[in-house]
Design a protein around this motif. Structure first.
Motif, short mmCIF file in Angstrom:
data_model
loop_
_atom_site.label_atom_id
_atom_site.label_comp_id
_atom_site.label_asym_id
_atom_site.label_seq_id
_atom_site.Cartn_x
_atom_site.Cartn_y
_atom_site.Cartn_z
N UNK A 90 0.86 -1.18 0.00
CA UNK A 90 0.00 0.00 0.00
C UNK A 90 0.89 1.22 0.00
N UNK A 91 0.57 2.18 -0.87
CA UNK A 91 1.36 3.40 -0.97
C UNK A 91 0.54 4.61 -0.55
N UNK A 92 1.23 5.55 0.05
CA UNK A 92 0.64 6.81 0.45
C UNK A 92 1.42 7.90 -0.28
N UNK A 93 0.73 8.73 -1.05
CA UNK A 93 1.37 9.74 -1.89
C UNK A 93 1.09 11.12 -1.28
N UNK A 94 2.18 11.78 -0.88
CA UNK A 94 2.08 13.09 -0.23
C UNK A 94 3.02 14.07 -0.90
N UNK A 123 -0.77 7.43 11.73
CA UNK A 123 -2.11 8.01 11.65
C UNK A 123 -2.12 9.31 10.84
N UNK A 124 -0.96 9.95 10.68
CA UNK A 124 -0.88 11.18 9.90
C UNK A 124 -0.83 10.88 8.40
N UNK A 125 -0.03 9.89 7.98
CA UNK A 125 0.08 9.60 6.55
C UNK A 125 -0.94 8.59 6.05
N UNK A 126 -1.45 7.73 6.96
CA UNK A 126 -2.43 6.71 6.56
C UNK A 126 -3.82 7.33 6.57
N UNK A 127 -4.06 8.15 5.53
CA UNK A 127 -5.33 8.87 5.37
C UNK A 127 -5.91 8.51 4.00
#
Length: 138
Positions: A90-94, A123-127
Motif C-alpha cells: 500500500x502506498x501513500x502519496x504526499x 495516523x498522519x500519513x495513513x489517510x
C-alpha cells in the motif's frame, strides 16, 4: 530488523513505486541509492513536467523518520510504501508541503540527545486522501 532486510524493504518499495509511476505514463529514473535527495526522478514525454520522489519503504505500518531539519527535505513528492515486500503493498502519496505540515517533532529540551527530530506518525500519513492516490501526480 537487520540492515539487509531494511535495504531490501527500501529497494522493494522504490521499485514498486517506479513500476506504478511507469504504468501511469511517467518516465522514471532511479537515482544512486543512499544519495541525499530524491530516490526517483519522473518526467512526462516532452519533459515539460519533471519532479523528484522520495521513497520510504516499510515492512509494516510504522513512523517515518524525517531527520532534524525539515529544510533538508527536497523531493517534490513522497511515496510511503507499507508491506513493501508483501503481495499487495500500500502506498501513500504526499506532497513535500503535506509532509512538512503533518509531521511531528520532538522537543529538544525533553529529548535524551538534546536535539530536535521530525517524523510522520502512521495516523498522519495513513489517510484516505493519500492512500494509493496515484492520480495526485498528474
Amino acid at each position: 530488523m537487520d540492515v539487509k532486510s531494511s535495504q531490501a524493504t527500501g529497494n522493494a518499495a522504490m521499485h514498486y513505486a517506479a513500476w506504478q509511476l511507469s504504468r501511469k505514463g511517467w518516465n522514471v529514473m532511479p537515482t544512486a541509492r543512499n544519495a541525499k535527495g530524491s530516490d526517483l526522478f519522473c518526467a512526462n514525454d516532452d519533459e515539460s513536467i519533471i519532479f523528484g520522489v522520495q521513497s520510504k519503504g516499510l515492512s509494516k505500518r510504522a513512523p517515518v523518520g524525517l531527520g532534524a531539519n525539515l529544510d533538508n527535505l527536497r523531493s517534490d513528492w513522497w511515496i510511503i510504501t507499507i508491506n513493501a515486500k508483501e503481495e499487495n503493498p500500500t502506498c501513500f502519496i504526499l506532497s513535500l508541503e503535506e509532509v512538512k505540515e503533518i509531521c511531528f517533532h520532538s522537543d529538544p529540551a525533553k529529548s535524551k540527545t538534546g536535539s530536535k527530530s521530525h517524523w510522520l506518525q502512521p495516523k498522519a500519513y495513513d489517510q484516505p486522501q493519500f492512500r494509493d492516490a496515484w492520480h495526485r501526480l498528474g
